[in-house]
Design a protein around this motif. Structure first.
Motif: not given
Length: 103
Positions: A80-84, A88-92
């Motif tokens: 859950k803390d792997d925000i980066a 990245q996935l959500a933006d793509a």
């Protein structure tokens, strides 16, 4: 147009009598494009003849949709803390969604 690999990819092919494995990192390049029936993906590692390698993969749209759904079902396994990586996935995916909606 090929681009530098921004992270890392590992590829393994297993046959009954052979096993191939390759890694593609920052010194490698990739190309991804849609064609009439799916997605074409090429990973290339340049270099001398004994170092060069490439992987060409074609995934039809139906299988790609299934893969994306399968990935969605496993997001809970990401820390859950792997925000980066989540961003990245959500933006793509947002960019792909916008592109798909444009006629």
């Amino acid at each position: 147009m090929s681009r530098p690999v921004p992270d890392k990819a590992e590829v393994a092919l297993e046959y009954p009598d052979k096993f191939y494995v390759g890694t593609f990192e920052h010194s490698s390049r990739f190309e991804a494009r849609l064609d009439g029936s799916g997605v074409a993906l090429v990973l290339q590692h340049p270099g001398a003849a004994d170092e060069r390698k490439s992987v060409h993969l074609h995934i039809n749209f139906g299988l790609l949709a299934g893969i994306l759904r399968e990935l969605a079902g496993t997001v809970a396994a990401m820390p859950k803390d792997d925000i980066a990586h989540r961003e990245q996935l959500a933006d793509a995916l947002d960019e792909l969604r916008r592109a798909l909606r444009t006629p």
